[in-house]
Design a protein around this motif. Structure first.
Motif, short mmCIF file in Angstrom:
data_model
loop_
_atom_site.label_atom_id
_atom_site.label_comp_id
_atom_site.label_asym_id
_atom_site.label_seq_id
_atom_site.Cartn_x
_atom_site.Cartn_y
_atom_site.Cartn_z
N ASN A 72 -41.15 -18.18 15.82
CA ASN A 72 -40.53 -19.31 15.09
C ASN A 72 -39.33 -19.96 15.79
O ASN A 72 -39.08 -21.15 15.60
N ASP A 73 -38.61 -19.18 16.59
CA ASP A 73 -37.36 -19.71 17.16
C ASP A 73 -37.59 -20.80 18.20
O ASP A 73 -36.66 -21.56 18.51
N MET A 97 -36.37 -22.94 11.77
CA MET A 97 -35.52 -21.85 11.28
C MET A 97 -34.53 -22.37 10.24
O MET A 97 -33.89 -21.58 9.56
N GLU A 101 -32.60 -27.95 11.83
CA GLU A 101 -33.57 -28.06 12.94
C GLU A 101 -34.68 -29.03 12.56
O GLU A 101 -35.10 -29.86 13.36
N TRP A 160 -41.99 -9.48 17.48
CA TRP A 160 -40.91 -10.45 17.25
C TRP A 160 -40.55 -10.60 15.77
O TRP A 160 -39.43 -11.00 15.45
N GLU A 164 -34.20 -10.96 14.22
CA GLU A 164 -33.60 -12.14 13.61
C GLU A 164 -33.65 -13.35 14.55
O GLU A 164 -33.94 -14.47 14.13
N LYS A 165 -33.39 -13.11 15.84
CA LYS A 165 -33.29 -14.24 16.77
C LYS A 165 -34.63 -14.99 16.90
O LYS A 165 -34.66 -16.16 17.25
N HIS A 166 -35.73 -14.31 16.62
CA HIS A 166 -37.04 -14.97 16.69
C HIS A 166 -37.48 -15.55 15.34
O HIS A 166 -38.59 -16.07 15.22
N GLY A 167 -36.62 -15.40 14.32
CA GLY A 167 -37.00 -15.89 12.98
C GLY A 167 -37.93 -14.91 12.29
O GLY A 167 -38.88 -15.30 11.61
#
Ligand code: NAD
Length: 340
Positions: A72-73, A97, A101, A160, A164-167
């Motif tokens: 997602n990121d 996210m 965005e 992933w 968190e960083k990848h959503g």
């Protein structure tokens, strides 16, 4: 014919979308790009043109649209690059996210005139269509309580989705689907939200959640995603003013119990309940109720890719509108906020 290039040839890109697109006349998958060599090899073995870089794909004039099926990121940067390169975009959910965005992406879509459409495929799920039909046609009266759940026992899948960083996390995963269905169905603004995210598995992202949503028209909803549920609760439990419906699972098992006569409140027959008797909790009288099976609903609109083709070629109205997608993301932001 619209030629589609897949960006992210993983689980969704290589299987679901390829199968879905094969069924439609106006669209075909012609190529793929992925950052992993083994996924490029898989695309090549499947007979697709493969691109060694994103710019190779985006500069190919024979590609009309891209499908973004990556974690997602990176949806945002990929969508913007694709649209500024003259490609229409189908984007996997969650679109982005954050609403911020999404606003940037919608701006680029408006500026370039390229279509940006999010794959909210669960608007076509049969279980949902049945409940939506009940909400609109009121066979058990006005629905005032809607409970929508998905329960699994396998934790958070893959890699992933744990980060968190990848959503990652379940609110941005299954949550997006259930909330999209709910907002698509209930024709009223959200009034109040409370929620609880679960971290039973010790991941940095939520492994499930419960959200209570009250709409301005008075409808109340409970939306729950669980990944530590070894026994499932029903997929849908809805109460109307004249009955109750339950859909147990995606196989559409379940029933509707509808009040069809007067309940004789003075002559209720008590049942034995534990170490006592109860009239209040006796089953509904057979004379006053009718039990009906769950009947498959006829989808009232064409499939996702047929609609995408019509939007691009004939300027039809998208079934999944970007302002709806934005409302879902705003609700998700609200749920994250209130559950802190
Ligand atoms: P996945 O991990 O199986 O596949 C993702 C692929 O993207 C991988 O092959 C990875 O190498 C590739 N990738 C990562 N970064 C990339 C980049 N910058 N450029 C190109 N390729 C890149 O994941 P998945 O389960 O297929 O999920 C992909 C997307 O689809 C997610 O947004 C997810 O939420 C969504 N999804 C939607 C549904 C649905 O029902 N609509 C179901 C599952 C997943």
């Amino acid at each position: 014919m619209l030629n589609i290039g897949i960006i992210g040839y993983g689980g969704m890109g290589s299987y679901h979308h390829r199968e879905l697109i094969k069924k439609e006349d106006g669209v075909q998958v012609v190529g793929a790009y992925d950052i992993k060599k083994e996924r490029l090899d898989a695309a090549k073995n499947a007979g697709l043109t493969i691109y060694e870089s994103l710019s190779d794909l985006l500069s190919d004039k024979t590609i009309d649209a891209v499908l973004i099926a990556t974690p997602n990121d990176v949806h945002k940067e990929l969508a913007i690059q694709a649209m500024t390169s003259g490609k229409h975009v189908i984007c996997e959910k969650p679109a982005m996210m954050s609403t911020e965005e999404l606003d940037d992406v919608i701006l680029v879509s408006n500026e370039t005139g390229q279509v940006f459409m999010v794959h909210q495929n669960r608007r076509w799920d049969n279980d949902f269509l049945i409940i939506q039909d009940m909400y609109q046609k009121k066979p058990i009266g006005e629905l005032f309580q809607i409970e929508s759940r998905v329960h699994g026992a396998n934790g958070i899948p893959g890699d992933w989705r744990h980060l968190e960083k990848h959503g990652g996390g379940m609110l941005l995963d299954w949550g997006v689907h259930l909330l999209d269905q709910l907002l698509f169905m209930v024709d009223s603004p959200v009034k109040e939200v409370s929620a609880d995210l679960s971290y039973v598995l010790g991941d940095e992202v939520d492994d499930g959640f419960i959200a209570y949503i009250t709409f301005e028209n008075g409808v109340k909803a409970l939306v729950e995603v669980g990944t530590t549920n070894f026994v499932k609760l029903p997929r849908w439990y809805v109460k109307g003013l004249e009955g109750t419906a339950v859909i147990d699972d995606w196989d559409l098992s379940g029933r509707i119990v509808k009040q069809t006569g007067e309940i004789d409140h003075h002559n209720l027959v008590p049942i034995k309940a534990g170490q006592g008797l109860t009239k209040t909790m006796s089953p509904p009288s057979e004379d006053a109720t009718t039990t009906l099976p769950i009947v498959e609903a006829a989808a009232e609109y064409d499939g996702f890719y047929k609609n995408f083709y019509d939007v691009v070629v004939n300027h039809a109205t998208p079934i999944v509108k970007n302002e709806e997608v934005r409302n879902v993301l705003a609700l998700i932001e609200n749920i994250f906020e209130v559950s802190k």
